[in-house]
Write an enzyme that holds these catalytic residues in place. Structure first.
Site, PDB file in Angstrom:
ATOM      1  N   ASN A   1       4.753 -17.265  17.829  1.00 45.97           N
ATOM      2  CA  ASN A   1       5.752 -17.324  17.069  1.00 45.97           C
ATOM      3  C   ASN A   1       6.852 -17.159  17.663  1.00 45.97           C
ATOM      4  O   ASN A   1       8.321 -17.056  16.774  1.00 45.97           O
ATOM      5  CB  ASN A   1       5.426 -15.323  15.869  1.00 45.97           C
ATOM      6  CG  ASN A   1       4.606 -15.001  15.749  1.00 45.97           C
ATOM      7  OD1 ASN A   1       4.516 -16.010  15.039  1.00 45.97           O
ATOM      8  ND2 ASN A   1       4.346 -13.631  15.613  1.00 45.97           N
TER       9      ASN A   1
ATOM     10  N   ARG B   1       2.421 -21.410   7.549  1.00 42.78           N
ATOM     11  CA  ARG B   1       1.879 -20.814   8.353  1.00 42.78           C
ATOM     12  C   ARG B   1       1.390 -19.034   7.334  1.00 42.78           C
ATOM     13  O   ARG B   1       1.677 -19.339   5.749  1.00 42.78           O
ATOM     14  CB  ARG B   1       2.763 -19.767   8.381  1.00 42.78           C
ATOM     15  CG  ARG B   1       4.149 -20.415   9.324  1.00 42.78           C
ATOM     16  CD  ARG B   1       2.995 -21.018  10.296  1.00 42.78           C
ATOM     17  NE  ARG B   1       2.194 -21.093  11.450  1.00 42.78           N
ATOM     18  CZ  ARG B   1       1.745 -21.410  12.166  1.00 42.78           C
ATOM     19  NH1 ARG B   1       1.608 -22.888  12.545  1.00 42.78           N
ATOM     20  NH2 ARG B   1       1.240 -20.672  13.193  1.00 42.78           N
TER      21      ARG B   1
ATOM     22  N   GLU C   1      -0.654 -15.943  18.926  1.00 44.74           N
ATOM     23  CA  GLU C   1       0.081 -15.254  18.426  1.00 44.74           C
ATOM     24  C   GLU C   1       1.661 -14.764  18.712  1.00 44.74           C
ATOM     25  O   GLU C   1       2.316 -15.631  18.056  1.00 44.74           O
ATOM     26  CB  GLU C   1      -0.597 -13.689  17.240  1.00 44.74           C
ATOM     27  CG  GLU C   1      -1.851 -14.117  16.592  1.00 44.74           C
ATOM     28  CD  GLU C   1      -2.488 -15.577  15.751  1.00 44.74           C
ATOM     29  OE1 GLU C   1      -1.416 -16.156  15.061  1.00 44.74           O
ATOM     30  OE2 GLU C   1      -3.098 -16.187  15.786  1.00 44.74           O
TER      31      GLU C   1
HETATM   32  N1  LIG Z   1       9.487 -13.774  17.622  1.00 39.92           N
HETATM   33  C1  LIG Z   1       9.703 -13.747  16.647  1.00 39.92           C
HETATM   34  N2  LIG Z   1      10.792 -13.958  15.812  1.00 39.92           N
HETATM   35  C2  LIG Z   1      11.927 -13.666  15.127  1.00 39.92           C
HETATM   36  N3  LIG Z   1      10.718 -13.339  14.150  1.00 39.92           N
HETATM   37  C3  LIG Z   1       9.671 -13.719  14.000  1.00 39.92           C
HETATM   38  C4  LIG Z   1       8.328 -13.464  15.420  1.00 39.92           C
HETATM   39  N4  LIG Z   1       7.873 -12.932  15.187  1.00 39.92           N
HETATM   40  C5  LIG Z   1       7.391 -12.998  13.803  1.00 39.92           C
HETATM   41  N5  LIG Z   1       8.477 -13.013  12.864  1.00 39.92           N
HETATM   42  C6  LIG Z   1       8.861 -13.074  12.125  1.00 39.92           C
HETATM   43  O1  LIG Z   1       7.345 -11.886  11.104  1.00 39.92           O
HETATM   44  C7  LIG Z   1       6.700 -12.780  10.535  1.00 39.92           C
HETATM   45  C8  LIG Z   1       5.315 -11.716  10.095  1.00 39.92           C
HETATM   46  O2  LIG Z   1       4.589 -12.690  11.949  1.00 39.92           O
HETATM   47  P1  LIG Z   1       3.444 -13.562  12.036  1.00 39.92           P
HETATM   48  O3  LIG Z   1       2.651 -13.960  12.440  1.00 39.92           O
HETATM   49  O4  LIG Z   1       2.602 -12.284  11.155  1.00 39.92           O
HETATM   50  O5  LIG Z   1       3.193 -14.977  10.507  1.00 39.92           O
HETATM   51  P2  LIG Z   1       3.329 -16.091  10.936  1.00 39.92           P
HETATM   52  O6  LIG Z   1       4.107 -16.235  12.171  1.00 39.92           O
HETATM   53  O7  LIG Z   1       4.333 -16.121   9.282  1.00 39.92           O
HETATM   54  O8  LIG Z   1       1.962 -16.931  10.507  1.00 39.92           O
HETATM   55  P3  LIG Z   1       1.059 -17.276  11.199  1.00 39.92           P
HETATM   56  O9  LIG Z   1       1.082 -16.238  12.083  1.00 39.92           O
HETATM   57  O10 LIG Z   1      -0.231 -16.634  10.180  1.00 39.92           O
HETATM   58  O11 LIG Z   1       0.640 -18.256  11.237  1.00 39.92           O
HETATM   59  C9  LIG Z   1       7.209 -14.170  10.636  1.00 39.92           C
HETATM   60  O12 LIG Z   1       6.647 -15.428   9.514  1.00 39.92           O
HETATM   61  C10 LIG Z   1       8.549 -14.103  11.066  1.00 39.92           C
HETATM   62  O13 LIG Z   1       9.144 -13.952  10.288  1.00 39.92           O
HETATM   63 MG   LIG Z   2       2.702 -15.849  13.981  1.00 38.37          MG
END
Ligand SMILES: Nc1ncnc2c1ncn2[C@@H]1O[C@H](COP(=O)(O)OP(=O)(O)OP(=O)(O)O)[C@@H](O)[C@H]1O
Ligand SMILES: [Mg+2]
Lengths: 144, 113
Positions: free
Chosen positions: A49, A103, A45
């Site tokens: 990200n 996502r 995860e």
């Molecule tokens: N390393 C990162 N750098 C910048 N923004 C991030 C980062 N990690 C997470 N985010 C932000 O936080 C939000 C939530 O992250 P999360 O992993 O919970 O959901 P997602 O990646 O959008 O969807 P999923 O993980 O279910 O595929 C992301 O949509 C993004 O906007």
């Molecule tokens: Mg994610």
């Protein structure tokens, strides 16, 4: 204390590689298959990200440090990508800034479910650090 | 990861092999979407996860996306061969509230008849 450090370019084909490395490192604590899957997922995860959100599929580097201390595994994942403006919002289940890419916004929720502790440090424009830990073995099982 | 597609009349069966993550979810999307676009007769989608060894949140998004398409054409989605870990991920993602689960393919097909 034992530790390892790893650095990979932010490319999606490295997601499985990082999972395997962390699993091999964590194997020294003799985790159950289920615990190992949970750790692999949490790492997956965070790395995904960084690739998808921090660097938005453009070039970048991801650093992964892991530490073993007694029964506890700590993993740190660093990127120098775009950073997170609102960390509380990002942690919310179902929140995603990329719904058009299918996502689900469940990445942080999964990390929190599978690890004992998840810390997010982020500076917009500078990058993000995810620090998470999990204890294995008897101590954990007694808690359940 | 590989996705093997088998068409049995109105039912499309997708058999996973390997790990479903951000990198490989594209394979699943493309293979299934191509078949859905090509075949109007296909109504239902059976996801056989018996040989799916890993899944993360990328799987939630990719499965939900196919679920919406199948539902839009009046069909149903069924998951079979669900391992403990994959089940946890789908549960957290809320998918087990909307997608029924069967033990194996033949039970899934029978439940669609
Ligand atoms: N390393 C990162 N750098 C910048 N923004 C991030 C980062 N990690 C997470 N985010 C932000 O936080 C939000 C939530 O992250 P999360 O992993 O919970 O959901 P997602 O990646 O959008 O969807 P999923 O993980 O279910 O595929 C992301 O949509 C993004 O906007
Ligand atoms: Mg994610």
């Amino acid at each position: 204390m034992n530790y390892m450090m790893l650095e990979v370019p932010a490319r999606s084909e490295n997601e499985s590689f990082v999972r395997v490395v962390i699993a091999a490192f964590a194997a020294r604590l003799d985790p159950t298959l289920e615990e190992l899957n949970e750790v692999k997922t949490a790492v997956s995860e965070a790395v995904t990200n960084s690739i998808l959100h921090a660097y938005e599929d453009d070039r970048g580097v991801i650093k992964i440090n892991a530490f073993l201390n007694d029964r506890q595994l700590t993993i740190e994942i660093y990127d120098t990508g775009k950073g997170i403006e609102d960390i509380a919002k990002a942690r919310e289940p179902l929140f995603t800034s990329k719904p058009e890419l299918e996502r689900s916004g469940m990445g942080f929720t999964i990390m929190e479910n599978f690890m004992d502790e998840v810390k997010i440090e982020s500076i917009p424009g500078k990058g993000t650090a995810i620090k998470m830990s999990k204890s294995f073995g008897r101590a954990v099982k007694n808690n359940h | 990861m590989q996705v093997q597609l088998i068409r049995r009349k109105k039912n499309l069966i997708a058999r996973f092999r390997g790990e479903l993550d951000h990198h490989t979810s594209e394979i699943f999307r493309k293979t299934v979407d191509k078949e859905l676009a090509k075949n109007d007769q296909v109504q239902n989608l059976i996801l056989n996860m018996a040989n799916l060894t890993f899944m993360d949140s990328s799987g939630i998004g990719a499965i939900l996306g196919r679920y919406k398409q199948v539902k839009a054409r009046g069909g149903r989605v069924i998951i079979c061969g669900l391992k403990t870990h994959n089940k946890k991920i789908l549960e957290i993602g809320g998918l087990l509230k909307i997608i029924p689960v069967c033990s194996d393919e033949s039970k899934a097909i029978a439940s669609l008849d």
